[in-house]
Enzyme design. Structure first.
Site, PDB file in Angstrom:
ATOM      1  N   ARG A 122      -5.555  19.174  67.086  1.00  0.00           N
ATOM      2  CA  ARG A 122      -5.195  20.830  66.753  1.00  0.00           C
ATOM      3  C   ARG A 122      -3.915  20.618  65.941  1.00  0.00           C
ATOM      4  O   ARG A 122      -3.168  21.855  65.834  1.00  0.00           O
ATOM      5  CB  ARG A 122      -5.108  21.397  67.947  1.00  0.00           C
ATOM      6  CG  ARG A 122      -6.443  21.508  68.831  1.00  0.00           C
ATOM      7  CD  ARG A 122      -6.247  22.817  69.598  1.00  0.00           C
ATOM      8  NE  ARG A 122      -7.638  22.691  70.410  1.00  0.00           N
ATOM      9  CZ  ARG A 122      -7.921  22.249  71.468  1.00  0.00           C
ATOM     10  NH1 ARG A 122      -6.709  21.560  72.176  1.00  0.00           N
ATOM     11  NH2 ARG A 122      -9.048  22.374  71.949  1.00  0.00           N
ATOM     12  N   LYS A 144      -2.232  24.709  51.142  1.00  0.00           N
ATOM     13  CA  LYS A 144      -3.739  24.675  51.181  1.00  0.00           C
ATOM     14  C   LYS A 144      -4.323  23.382  51.272  1.00  0.00           C
ATOM     15  O   LYS A 144      -3.927  22.632  50.302  1.00  0.00           O
ATOM     16  CB  LYS A 144      -4.171  25.530  49.526  1.00  0.00           C
ATOM     17  CG  LYS A 144      -4.294  27.025  49.865  1.00  0.00           C
ATOM     18  CD  LYS A 144      -4.851  27.424  48.554  1.00  0.00           C
ATOM     19  CE  LYS A 144      -4.719  28.920  48.581  1.00  0.00           C
ATOM     20  NZ  LYS A 144      -5.465  29.518  47.207  1.00  0.00           N
ATOM     21  N   GLU A 186      -2.103  23.537  34.764  1.00  0.00           N
ATOM     22  CA  GLU A 186      -1.539  24.148  36.028  1.00  0.00           C
ATOM     23  C   GLU A 186      -0.197  25.004  35.525  1.00  0.00           C
ATOM     24  O   GLU A 186       0.397  25.868  36.090  1.00  0.00           O
ATOM     25  CB  GLU A 186      -1.404  23.539  37.085  1.00  0.00           C
ATOM     26  CG  GLU A 186      -3.011  22.921  37.802  1.00  0.00           C
ATOM     27  CD  GLU A 186      -3.873  24.160  38.580  1.00  0.00           C
ATOM     28  OE1 GLU A 186      -3.550  25.320  38.367  1.00  0.00           O
ATOM     29  OE2 GLU A 186      -4.797  23.799  39.189  1.00  0.00           O
ATOM     30  N   LYS A 228       5.763  28.760  42.547  1.00  0.00           N
ATOM     31  CA  LYS A 228       4.952  28.820  43.407  1.00  0.00           C
ATOM     32  C   LYS A 228       5.300  29.012  44.786  1.00  0.00           C
ATOM     33  O   LYS A 228       4.897  29.916  45.826  1.00  0.00           O
ATOM     34  CB  LYS A 228       4.045  27.439  43.549  1.00  0.00           C
ATOM     35  CG  LYS A 228       3.153  27.283  44.589  1.00  0.00           C
ATOM     36  CD  LYS A 228       1.887  26.481  44.257  1.00  0.00           C
ATOM     37  CE  LYS A 228       0.797  26.463  45.515  1.00  0.00           C
ATOM     38  NZ  LYS A 228      -0.375  25.692  45.145  1.00  0.00           N
ATOM     39  N   GLU A 238      -2.839  34.167  51.066  1.00  0.00           N
ATOM     40  CA  GLU A 238      -3.402  34.843  50.355  1.00  0.00           C
ATOM     41  C   GLU A 238      -4.082  36.189  50.340  1.00  0.00           C
ATOM     42  O   GLU A 238      -5.279  36.515  50.058  1.00  0.00           O
ATOM     43  CB  GLU A 238      -4.457  33.879  49.720  1.00  0.00           C
ATOM     44  CG  GLU A 238      -5.275  34.306  48.131  1.00  0.00           C
ATOM     45  CD  GLU A 238      -6.016  33.040  47.725  1.00  0.00           C
ATOM     46  OE1 GLU A 238      -5.325  31.873  47.762  1.00  0.00           O
ATOM     47  OE2 GLU A 238      -7.069  33.263  47.205  1.00  0.00           O
ATOM     48  N   ARG A 242      -0.868  35.750  46.363  1.00  0.00           N
ATOM     49  CA  ARG A 242      -1.148  34.427  46.018  1.00  0.00           C
ATOM     50  C   ARG A 242      -2.294  34.157  45.168  1.00  0.00           C
ATOM     51  O   ARG A 242      -2.613  33.157  44.691  1.00  0.00           O
ATOM     52  CB  ARG A 242      -1.078  33.566  47.484  1.00  0.00           C
ATOM     53  CG  ARG A 242      -1.326  32.398  47.456  1.00  0.00           C
ATOM     54  CD  ARG A 242      -1.165  31.414  48.546  1.00  0.00           C
ATOM     55  NE  ARG A 242      -1.357  30.100  48.310  1.00  0.00           N
ATOM     56  CZ  ARG A 242      -0.815  28.952  48.828  1.00  0.00           C
ATOM     57  NH1 ARG A 242      -0.527  29.114  50.111  1.00  0.00           N
ATOM     58  NH2 ARG A 242      -1.201  27.774  48.651  1.00  0.00           N
ATOM     59  N   ASN A 246      -4.668  31.598  41.471  1.00  0.00           N
ATOM     60  CA  ASN A 246      -6.153  31.015  41.104  1.00  0.00           C
ATOM     61  C   ASN A 246      -6.352  31.471  39.737  1.00  0.00           C
ATOM     62  O   ASN A 246      -7.937  31.382  39.401  1.00  0.00           O
ATOM     63  CB  ASN A 246      -7.178  31.769  42.326  1.00  0.00           C
ATOM     64  CG  ASN A 246      -6.836  31.495  43.711  1.00  0.00           C
ATOM     65  OD1 ASN A 246      -6.545  30.501  43.897  1.00  0.00           O
ATOM     66  ND2 ASN A 246      -6.963  32.357  44.518  1.00  0.00           N
ATOM     67  N   HIS A 249      -9.537  29.657  38.035  1.00  0.00           N
ATOM     68  CA  HIS A 249     -10.121  28.995  39.031  1.00  0.00           C
ATOM     69  C   HIS A 249     -11.466  29.389  39.280  1.00  0.00           C
ATOM     70  O   HIS A 249     -12.300  28.569  39.578  1.00  0.00           O
ATOM     71  CB  HIS A 249      -9.149  28.891  40.195  1.00  0.00           C
ATOM     72  CG  HIS A 249      -8.084  27.770  40.221  1.00  0.00           C
ATOM     73  ND1 HIS A 249      -7.097  28.028  39.156  1.00  0.00           N
ATOM     74  CD2 HIS A 249      -7.781  26.996  40.785  1.00  0.00           C
ATOM     75  CE1 HIS A 249      -6.079  27.129  39.297  1.00  0.00           C
ATOM     76  NE2 HIS A 249      -6.621  26.392  39.988  1.00  0.00           N
ATOM     77  N   HIS A 253     -13.949  26.176  38.945  1.00  0.00           N
ATOM     78  CA  HIS A 253     -14.253  25.868  40.087  1.00  0.00           C
ATOM     79  C   HIS A 253     -15.787  25.739  39.594  1.00  0.00           C
ATOM     80  O   HIS A 253     -16.526  24.722  40.090  1.00  0.00           O
ATOM     81  CB  HIS A 253     -14.131  26.765  41.469  1.00  0.00           C
ATOM     82  CG  HIS A 253     -12.981  26.262  41.966  1.00  0.00           C
ATOM     83  ND1 HIS A 253     -12.543  27.216  43.008  1.00  0.00           N
ATOM     84  CD2 HIS A 253     -12.024  25.387  41.934  1.00  0.00           C
ATOM     85  CE1 HIS A 253     -11.378  26.840  43.397  1.00  0.00           C
ATOM     86  NE2 HIS A 253     -10.994  25.719  42.714  1.00  0.00           N
ATOM     87  N   HIS A 266     -10.047  18.678  37.514  1.00  0.00           N
ATOM     88  CA  HIS A 266      -9.672  20.069  37.874  1.00  0.00           C
ATOM     89  C   HIS A 266      -8.886  20.699  36.964  1.00  0.00           C
ATOM     90  O   HIS A 266      -9.175  21.983  36.552  1.00  0.00           O
ATOM     91  CB  HIS A 266      -8.866  20.131  39.015  1.00  0.00           C
ATOM     92  CG  HIS A 266      -8.524  21.236  39.872  1.00  0.00           C
ATOM     93  ND1 HIS A 266      -9.476  22.336  40.305  1.00  0.00           N
ATOM     94  CD2 HIS A 266      -7.361  21.866  39.892  1.00  0.00           C
ATOM     95  CE1 HIS A 266      -8.737  23.390  40.708  1.00  0.00           C
ATOM     96  NE2 HIS A 266      -7.468  23.187  40.540  1.00  0.00           N
TER      97      HIS A 266
END
Ligand code: NAD
Ligand code: GLY
Length: 358
Positions: A122, A144, A186, A228, A238, A242, A246, A249, A253, A266
Protein backbone atom coordinates in the site's frame (compact mmCIF):
# COMPACT_ATOMS: atom_id res chain seq x y z
CA UNK A 1 26.95 23.18 -8.44
CA UNK A 2 23.54 21.79 -7.53
CA UNK A 3 20.36 23.76 -8.14
CA UNK A 4 17.53 22.92 -5.81
CA UNK A 5 13.83 23.56 -6.23
CA UNK A 6 10.80 22.19 -4.48
CA UNK A 7 7.48 20.68 -5.46
CA UNK A 8 5.40 22.23 -2.66
CA UNK A 9 2.65 19.79 -1.70
CA UNK A 10 2.37 20.12 2.09
CA UNK A 11 3.58 16.98 3.83
CA UNK A 12 4.23 15.40 0.41
CA UNK A 13 6.60 18.18 -0.70
CA UNK A 14 9.93 17.08 -2.13
CA UNK A 15 13.12 18.53 -3.56
CA UNK A 16 14.33 18.38 -7.16
CA UNK A 17 18.12 18.56 -7.41
CA UNK A 18 19.54 19.57 -10.78
CA UNK A 19 23.19 19.64 -11.79
CA UNK A 20 25.99 18.10 -13.80
CA UNK A 21 27.99 15.14 -12.42
CA UNK A 22 25.91 14.96 -9.23
CA UNK A 23 24.98 11.24 -9.24
CA UNK A 24 27.70 10.59 -6.67
CA UNK A 25 25.89 12.95 -4.24
CA UNK A 26 22.94 10.56 -4.07
CA UNK A 27 23.85 8.73 -0.84
CA UNK A 28 24.46 11.96 1.05
CA UNK A 29 21.20 13.49 -0.22
CA UNK A 30 19.20 10.42 0.76
CA UNK A 31 20.74 10.47 4.25
CA UNK A 32 19.66 14.11 4.65
CA UNK A 33 16.21 13.08 3.42
CA UNK A 34 16.08 10.17 5.97
CA UNK A 35 15.37 7.70 3.18
CA UNK A 36 15.02 4.01 4.22
CA UNK A 37 18.28 2.12 4.66
CA UNK A 38 17.26 -0.89 2.56
CA UNK A 39 16.76 0.00 -1.08
CA UNK A 40 15.80 -1.75 -4.32
CA UNK A 41 17.19 -0.04 -7.43
CA UNK A 42 14.86 -0.60 -10.39
CA UNK A 43 16.57 -0.01 -13.72
CA UNK A 44 17.18 -1.69 -17.07
CA UNK A 45 20.32 -3.27 -18.47
CA UNK A 46 21.14 -0.27 -20.70
CA UNK A 47 21.11 2.28 -17.91
CA UNK A 48 22.36 -0.02 -15.20
CA UNK A 49 25.50 -0.80 -17.18
CA UNK A 50 26.23 2.91 -17.53
CA UNK A 51 25.33 4.40 -14.16
CA UNK A 52 24.68 1.76 -11.51
CA UNK A 53 28.21 1.55 -10.17
CA UNK A 54 28.35 5.21 -9.23
CA UNK A 55 24.87 4.96 -7.64
CA UNK A 56 25.63 1.77 -5.70
CA UNK A 57 29.00 3.12 -4.48
CA UNK A 58 27.44 6.37 -3.36
CA UNK A 59 24.69 4.51 -1.46
CA UNK A 60 27.17 2.15 0.19
CA UNK A 61 29.45 5.00 1.29
CA UNK A 62 26.46 6.66 2.95
CA UNK A 63 25.54 3.44 4.79
CA UNK A 64 22.64 2.18 2.63
CA UNK A 65 22.25 -1.41 1.43
CA UNK A 66 20.88 -1.93 -2.05
CA UNK A 67 19.69 -4.73 -4.30
CA UNK A 68 19.09 -4.27 -7.98
CA UNK A 69 16.49 -5.43 -10.50
CA UNK A 70 16.64 -4.79 -14.22
CA UNK A 71 13.36 -4.78 -16.12
CA UNK A 72 13.34 -5.24 -19.91
CA UNK A 73 14.12 -2.08 -21.88
CA UNK A 74 11.28 -0.58 -23.94
CA UNK A 75 7.82 0.95 -23.89
CA UNK A 76 6.36 -2.39 -24.95
CA UNK A 77 7.42 -3.77 -21.54
CA UNK A 78 5.65 -1.06 -19.53
CA UNK A 79 3.04 -3.65 -18.60
CA UNK A 80 1.34 -5.36 -15.68
CA UNK A 81 3.49 -8.44 -16.44
CA UNK A 82 6.73 -6.51 -15.90
CA UNK A 83 5.27 -4.85 -12.83
CA UNK A 84 4.62 -8.30 -11.42
CA UNK A 85 8.33 -9.14 -11.72
CA UNK A 86 9.06 -6.10 -9.51
CA UNK A 87 6.57 -7.30 -6.87
CA UNK A 88 8.04 -10.83 -7.05
CA UNK A 89 11.53 -9.44 -6.51
CA UNK A 90 10.50 -7.31 -3.53
CA UNK A 91 8.60 -10.17 -1.89
CA UNK A 92 11.36 -12.75 -2.52
CA UNK A 93 13.88 -10.39 -0.92
CA UNK A 94 11.70 -9.69 2.12
CA UNK A 95 11.21 -6.00 1.44
CA UNK A 96 8.89 -4.47 4.02
CA UNK A 97 7.34 -1.06 4.72
CA UNK A 98 10.68 0.20 6.04
CA UNK A 99 12.30 -0.15 2.60
CA UNK A 100 12.48 2.19 -0.39
CA UNK A 101 12.79 2.09 -4.18
CA UNK A 102 15.00 4.01 -6.57
CA UNK A 103 13.94 4.39 -10.20
CA UNK A 104 17.13 4.70 -12.26
CA UNK A 105 16.33 5.23 -15.93
CA UNK A 106 13.97 6.94 -18.35
CA UNK A 107 10.25 7.45 -18.12
CA UNK A 108 9.43 3.79 -18.68
CA UNK A 109 11.43 2.67 -15.64
CA UNK A 110 10.27 5.72 -13.65
CA UNK A 111 6.56 5.19 -14.34
CA UNK A 112 6.74 1.47 -13.52
CA UNK A 113 8.94 1.72 -10.43
CA UNK A 114 6.75 4.59 -9.22
CA UNK A 115 3.61 2.49 -9.60
CA UNK A 116 5.30 -0.43 -7.85
CA UNK A 117 6.18 1.94 -4.98
CA UNK A 118 2.61 3.26 -4.89
CA UNK A 119 1.08 -0.18 -4.60
CA UNK A 120 3.59 -2.47 -2.87
CA UNK A 121 2.40 -2.92 0.75
CA UNK A 122 0.00 0.00 0.00
CA UNK A 123 2.89 2.37 -0.59
CA UNK A 124 6.61 2.64 0.14
CA UNK A 125 8.90 5.66 -0.45
CA UNK A 126 10.72 6.08 -3.75
CA UNK A 127 13.19 8.38 -5.47
CA UNK A 128 13.40 9.28 -9.14
CA UNK A 129 16.79 9.40 -10.87
CA UNK A 130 15.78 10.24 -14.44
CA UNK A 131 18.43 9.60 -17.10
CA UNK A 132 16.68 10.69 -20.32
CA UNK A 133 15.89 14.29 -21.20
CA UNK A 134 12.19 13.45 -21.36
CA UNK A 135 12.18 12.00 -17.87
CA UNK A 136 14.29 14.87 -16.49
CA UNK A 137 11.93 17.56 -17.79
CA UNK A 138 8.64 15.75 -17.30
CA UNK A 139 7.95 12.22 -16.11
CA UNK A 140 10.09 12.19 -12.94
CA UNK A 141 8.25 15.21 -11.51
CA UNK A 142 4.63 15.31 -10.40
CA UNK A 143 3.89 11.79 -9.22
CA UNK A 144 2.08 10.29 -12.18
CA UNK A 145 2.90 6.58 -12.25
CA UNK A 146 1.43 3.98 -14.59
CA UNK A 147 1.65 1.00 -16.89
CA UNK A 148 0.05 0.67 -20.32
CA UNK A 149 -2.89 -1.50 -21.33
CA UNK A 150 -3.01 -3.00 -24.85
CA UNK A 151 -5.94 -0.68 -25.56
CA UNK A 152 -4.45 2.53 -24.22
CA UNK A 153 -1.44 4.32 -22.74
CA UNK A 154 -1.04 4.65 -18.97
CA UNK A 155 -4.56 3.37 -18.30
CA UNK A 156 -3.52 1.66 -15.05
CA UNK A 157 -1.75 3.89 -12.55
CA UNK A 158 -1.77 6.15 -9.52
CA UNK A 159 -0.77 9.61 -8.38
CA UNK A 160 2.09 8.94 -5.99
CA UNK A 161 4.80 11.52 -5.32
CA UNK A 162 8.48 10.59 -4.97
CA UNK A 163 10.54 11.66 -1.94
CA UNK A 164 13.17 13.27 -4.10
CA UNK A 165 14.16 13.76 -7.75
CA UNK A 166 17.85 13.87 -8.62
CA UNK A 167 18.59 15.11 -12.14
CA UNK A 168 22.14 14.72 -13.42
CA UNK A 169 22.32 16.20 -16.92
CA UNK A 170 25.71 14.58 -17.54
CA UNK A 171 23.85 11.25 -18.01
CA UNK A 172 22.46 12.69 -21.26
CA UNK A 173 25.89 12.37 -22.91
CA UNK A 174 25.24 8.67 -23.52
CA UNK A 175 21.72 9.23 -24.84
CA UNK A 176 20.88 8.60 -28.48
CA UNK A 177 20.19 11.85 -30.40
CA UNK A 178 16.70 10.58 -31.28
CA UNK A 179 15.95 10.33 -27.54
CA UNK A 180 17.30 13.85 -26.98
CA UNK A 181 14.90 15.14 -29.63
CA UNK A 182 12.02 13.23 -28.04
CA UNK A 183 12.76 14.99 -24.74
CA UNK A 184 12.91 18.36 -26.45
CA UNK A 185 9.31 17.85 -27.61
CA UNK A 186 8.13 18.01 -23.98
CA UNK A 187 10.36 21.07 -23.41
CA UNK A 188 8.69 22.83 -26.36
CA UNK A 189 5.32 21.87 -24.86
CA UNK A 190 6.05 23.98 -21.75
CA UNK A 191 6.78 27.02 -23.91
CA UNK A 192 3.56 26.63 -25.89
CA UNK A 193 1.23 26.12 -22.92
CA UNK A 194 2.81 28.47 -20.40
CA UNK A 195 5.69 30.70 -21.40
CA UNK A 196 6.19 32.54 -24.70
CA UNK A 197 9.55 33.96 -23.53
CA UNK A 198 10.79 30.42 -22.97
CA UNK A 199 9.51 29.45 -26.43
CA UNK A 200 11.55 32.34 -27.92
CA UNK A 201 14.58 31.25 -25.88
CA UNK A 202 14.24 27.74 -27.35
CA UNK A 203 14.07 29.20 -30.87
CA UNK A 204 17.34 31.00 -30.16
CA UNK A 205 19.13 28.03 -28.56
CA UNK A 206 18.39 25.12 -30.89
CA UNK A 207 22.01 24.30 -31.67
CA UNK A 208 23.20 24.60 -28.06
CA UNK A 209 20.50 22.19 -26.90
CA UNK A 210 21.10 19.67 -29.68
CA UNK A 211 24.80 19.73 -28.83
CA UNK A 212 24.00 19.22 -25.11
CA UNK A 213 25.67 22.44 -24.01
CA UNK A 214 25.52 22.03 -20.19
CA UNK A 215 24.53 25.62 -19.39
CA UNK A 216 21.68 25.62 -21.90
CA UNK A 217 20.55 22.15 -20.82
CA UNK A 218 20.45 23.11 -17.15
CA UNK A 219 18.46 26.23 -18.01
CA UNK A 220 15.95 24.24 -20.10
CA UNK A 221 15.60 21.47 -17.47
CA UNK A 222 15.20 23.96 -14.62
CA UNK A 223 12.64 26.01 -16.51
CA UNK A 224 10.66 22.89 -17.48
CA UNK A 225 10.70 21.48 -13.94
CA UNK A 226 9.69 24.86 -12.50
CA UNK A 227 6.72 25.17 -14.86
CA UNK A 228 5.67 21.61 -14.06
CA UNK A 229 6.13 22.06 -10.29
CA UNK A 230 4.06 25.28 -10.35
CA UNK A 231 1.23 23.52 -12.15
CA UNK A 232 1.36 20.40 -9.95
CA UNK A 233 1.34 22.58 -6.82
CA UNK A 234 -1.94 24.13 -7.98
CA UNK A 235 -3.58 20.96 -9.25
CA UNK A 236 -1.88 17.75 -8.16
CA UNK A 237 -4.61 15.32 -9.28
CA UNK A 238 -5.50 16.94 -12.62
CA UNK A 239 -8.82 18.42 -11.63
CA UNK A 240 -8.12 21.49 -13.78
CA UNK A 241 -4.94 23.08 -15.14
CA UNK A 242 -2.67 20.04 -14.80
CA UNK A 243 -4.49 18.84 -17.89
CA UNK A 244 -2.56 21.53 -19.85
CA UNK A 245 0.48 19.26 -19.49
CA UNK A 246 -1.35 16.82 -21.75
CA UNK A 247 -1.06 19.23 -24.69
CA UNK A 248 -0.35 17.10 -27.77
CA UNK A 249 -0.93 13.89 -25.79
CA UNK A 250 -4.51 12.99 -26.82
CA UNK A 251 -3.48 12.47 -30.43
CA UNK A 252 0.06 11.44 -29.42
CA UNK A 253 -1.19 8.58 -27.26
CA UNK A 254 -3.37 7.39 -30.17
CA UNK A 255 -0.27 7.28 -32.41
CA UNK A 256 1.62 5.23 -29.81
CA UNK A 257 -1.26 2.81 -29.22
CA UNK A 258 -2.14 2.32 -32.89
CA UNK A 259 1.49 1.90 -33.99
CA UNK A 260 2.27 -0.65 -31.28
CA UNK A 261 4.12 0.53 -28.18
CA UNK A 262 7.78 1.25 -28.81
CA UNK A 263 7.52 2.06 -32.54
CA UNK A 264 7.15 5.79 -31.96
CA UNK A 265 9.02 7.45 -29.10
CA UNK A 266 6.62 9.13 -26.69
CA UNK A 267 8.13 12.56 -27.43
CA UNK A 268 7.88 12.02 -31.19
CA UNK A 269 4.21 11.13 -30.90
CA UNK A 270 3.66 14.23 -28.72
CA UNK A 271 5.42 16.35 -31.36
CA UNK A 272 2.90 15.31 -34.02
CA UNK A 273 0.10 15.59 -31.45
CA UNK A 274 1.07 19.21 -30.75
CA UNK A 275 0.86 20.10 -34.45
CA UNK A 276 -2.58 18.47 -34.68
CA UNK A 277 -3.68 20.36 -31.54
CA UNK A 278 -2.27 23.63 -32.91
CA UNK A 279 -4.10 23.21 -36.23
CA UNK A 280 -7.35 22.57 -34.33
CA UNK A 281 -6.61 25.63 -32.17
CA UNK A 282 -6.23 27.69 -35.35
CA UNK A 283 -9.56 26.36 -36.65
CA UNK A 284 -11.19 27.46 -33.38
CA UNK A 285 -9.65 30.92 -33.84
CA UNK A 286 -7.44 30.52 -30.76
CA UNK A 287 -4.14 30.94 -32.59
CA UNK A 288 -2.95 32.02 -36.01
CA UNK A 289 -1.57 29.95 -38.87
CA UNK A 290 1.75 31.73 -38.20
CA UNK A 291 1.74 30.27 -34.66
CA UNK A 292 1.22 26.77 -36.11
CA UNK A 293 4.06 27.31 -38.61
CA UNK A 294 6.34 28.65 -35.86
CA UNK A 295 5.69 25.57 -33.74
CA UNK A 296 6.23 23.22 -36.69
CA UNK A 297 9.48 25.00 -37.58
CA UNK A 298 10.87 24.69 -34.03
CA UNK A 299 9.93 20.98 -33.82
CA UNK A 300 11.56 20.33 -37.19
CA UNK A 301 14.69 22.18 -36.06
CA UNK A 302 14.81 19.69 -33.18
CA UNK A 303 14.55 16.85 -35.77
CA UNK A 304 11.06 15.93 -34.61
CA UNK A 305 8.24 14.60 -36.83
CA UNK A 306 5.25 16.81 -37.56
CA UNK A 307 3.20 14.53 -39.85
CA UNK A 308 0.94 11.78 -38.46
CA UNK A 309 1.43 8.15 -39.50
CA UNK A 310 -1.25 6.78 -41.80
CA UNK A 311 -4.20 5.38 -39.89
CA UNK A 312 -7.83 5.95 -40.78
CA UNK A 313 -9.80 8.73 -39.12
CA UNK A 314 -12.02 6.04 -37.56
CA UNK A 315 -9.00 4.30 -35.98
CA UNK A 316 -7.66 7.58 -34.58
CA UNK A 317 -11.05 8.58 -33.19
CA UNK A 318 -11.71 5.14 -31.63
CA UNK A 319 -8.29 5.21 -29.96
CA UNK A 320 -8.68 8.78 -28.67
CA UNK A 321 -12.10 7.95 -27.21
CA UNK A 322 -10.38 5.43 -24.89
CA UNK A 323 -8.16 8.21 -23.53
CA UNK A 324 -8.25 8.94 -19.78
CA UNK A 325 -9.41 12.46 -20.59
CA UNK A 326 -12.71 11.21 -22.05
CA UNK A 327 -15.54 11.81 -19.58
CA UNK A 328 -19.09 10.58 -20.22
CA UNK A 329 -18.29 10.13 -23.89
CA UNK A 330 -16.87 13.64 -24.34
CA UNK A 331 -13.33 14.32 -25.41
CA UNK A 332 -11.69 17.38 -23.88
CA UNK A 333 -8.60 18.65 -25.68
CA UNK A 334 -5.88 21.03 -24.63
CA UNK A 335 -5.61 23.78 -27.21
CA UNK A 336 -3.11 26.63 -27.40
CA UNK A 337 -4.09 30.28 -27.25
CA UNK A 338 -1.36 31.85 -29.35
CA UNK A 339 2.02 30.76 -27.99
CA UNK A 340 2.37 30.71 -24.19
CA UNK A 341 -1.16 29.98 -23.04
CA UNK A 342 -3.53 27.01 -23.10
CA UNK A 343 -7.21 26.33 -22.76
CA UNK A 344 -9.39 23.22 -22.36
CA UNK A 345 -11.91 22.71 -25.14
CA UNK A 346 -14.70 20.14 -25.13
CA UNK A 347 -14.84 18.59 -28.59
CA UNK A 348 -18.42 17.70 -29.45
CA UNK A 349 -17.99 16.47 -33.02
CA UNK A 350 -14.70 14.60 -32.81
CA UNK A 351 -14.76 13.13 -36.34
CA UNK A 352 -15.32 16.40 -38.13
CA UNK A 353 -12.86 18.34 -35.94
CA UNK A 354 -10.08 15.85 -36.69
CA UNK A 355 -11.00 15.26 -40.33
CA UNK A 356 -10.31 18.96 -40.97
CA UNK A 357 -6.68 18.66 -39.83
CA UNK A 358 -5.62 15.13 -40.82
P1 NAD B 1 12.52 5.31 -22.04
O1 NAD B 1 12.39 5.21 -20.59
O2 NAD B 1 12.06 4.16 -22.88
O3 NAD B 1 14.04 5.64 -22.40
C1 NAD B 1 14.43 5.73 -23.75
C2 NAD B 1 15.65 4.83 -24.05
O4 NAD B 1 16.81 5.47 -23.53
C3 NAD B 1 15.58 3.46 -23.41
O5 NAD B 1 16.09 2.51 -24.32
C4 NAD B 1 16.51 3.60 -22.21
O6 NAD B 1 17.07 2.38 -21.79
C5 NAD B 1 17.56 4.51 -22.75
N1 NAD B 1 18.28 5.31 -21.77
C6 NAD B 1 17.81 5.90 -20.64
N2 NAD B 1 18.74 6.68 -20.11
C7 NAD B 1 19.85 6.58 -20.87
C8 NAD B 1 21.12 7.18 -20.83
N3 NAD B 1 21.43 8.09 -19.92
N4 NAD B 1 22.02 6.84 -21.78
C9 NAD B 1 21.70 5.95 -22.74
N5 NAD B 1 20.49 5.37 -22.86
C10 NAD B 1 19.57 5.70 -21.93
O7 NAD B 1 11.74 6.59 -22.62
P2 NAD B 1 11.50 8.07 -22.03
O8 NAD B 1 11.33 8.92 -23.22
O9 NAD B 1 12.48 8.42 -21.01
O10 NAD B 1 10.09 7.95 -21.29
C11 NAD B 1 8.91 7.68 -21.99
C12 NAD B 1 7.86 7.19 -21.03
O11 NAD B 1 7.57 8.22 -20.08
C13 NAD B 1 6.56 6.84 -21.68
O12 NAD B 1 6.10 5.61 -21.19
C14 NAD B 1 5.60 7.95 -21.24
O13 NAD B 1 4.27 7.52 -21.17
C15 NAD B 1 6.16 8.29 -19.90
N6 NAD B 1 5.83 9.64 -19.43
C16 NAD B 1 5.35 9.77 -18.18
C17 NAD B 1 5.06 11.03 -17.67
C18 NAD B 1 4.61 11.16 -16.25
O14 NAD B 1 4.22 12.27 -15.85
N7 NAD B 1 4.68 10.13 -15.45
C19 NAD B 1 5.25 12.16 -18.46
C20 NAD B 1 5.75 12.00 -19.74
C21 NAD B 1 6.04 10.72 -20.22
N1 GLY C 1 2.88 14.59 -18.34
C1 GLY C 1 1.61 14.99 -17.85
C2 GLY C 1 1.56 15.23 -16.37
O1 GLY C 1 2.48 14.99 -15.65
O2 GLY C 1 0.55 15.68 -15.90
Amino acid sequence: MVDKMSVPLGDRSYPILIGSDILANLGEELSLNKFPQQIAIISNSTVYGLYAQIVVDSLREAGFTSLQLNVPDGEEYKTLETLNTIYDFLIENNFDRGCGLIALGGGVVGDMAGYAAATFLRGIPYVQIPTTLLSQVDSSVGGKTAVNHPQGKNLIGAFYQPQQVLIDISTLKTLDSREVSAGLAEVVKYGVIRDDDFFCWLENNVQELKELDPKSLIYAVKKSCQIKADIVELDEKEGSIRAYLNYGHTFGHAIETLSGYGQWKHGEAVSVGMIVAAKISANYGLCTKQDVDRLAHLLQEFDLPTVPPVFSLKEYVASMMKDKKVKQGHLTMVLNRGIGDAVLQKITNVESVFSSVL
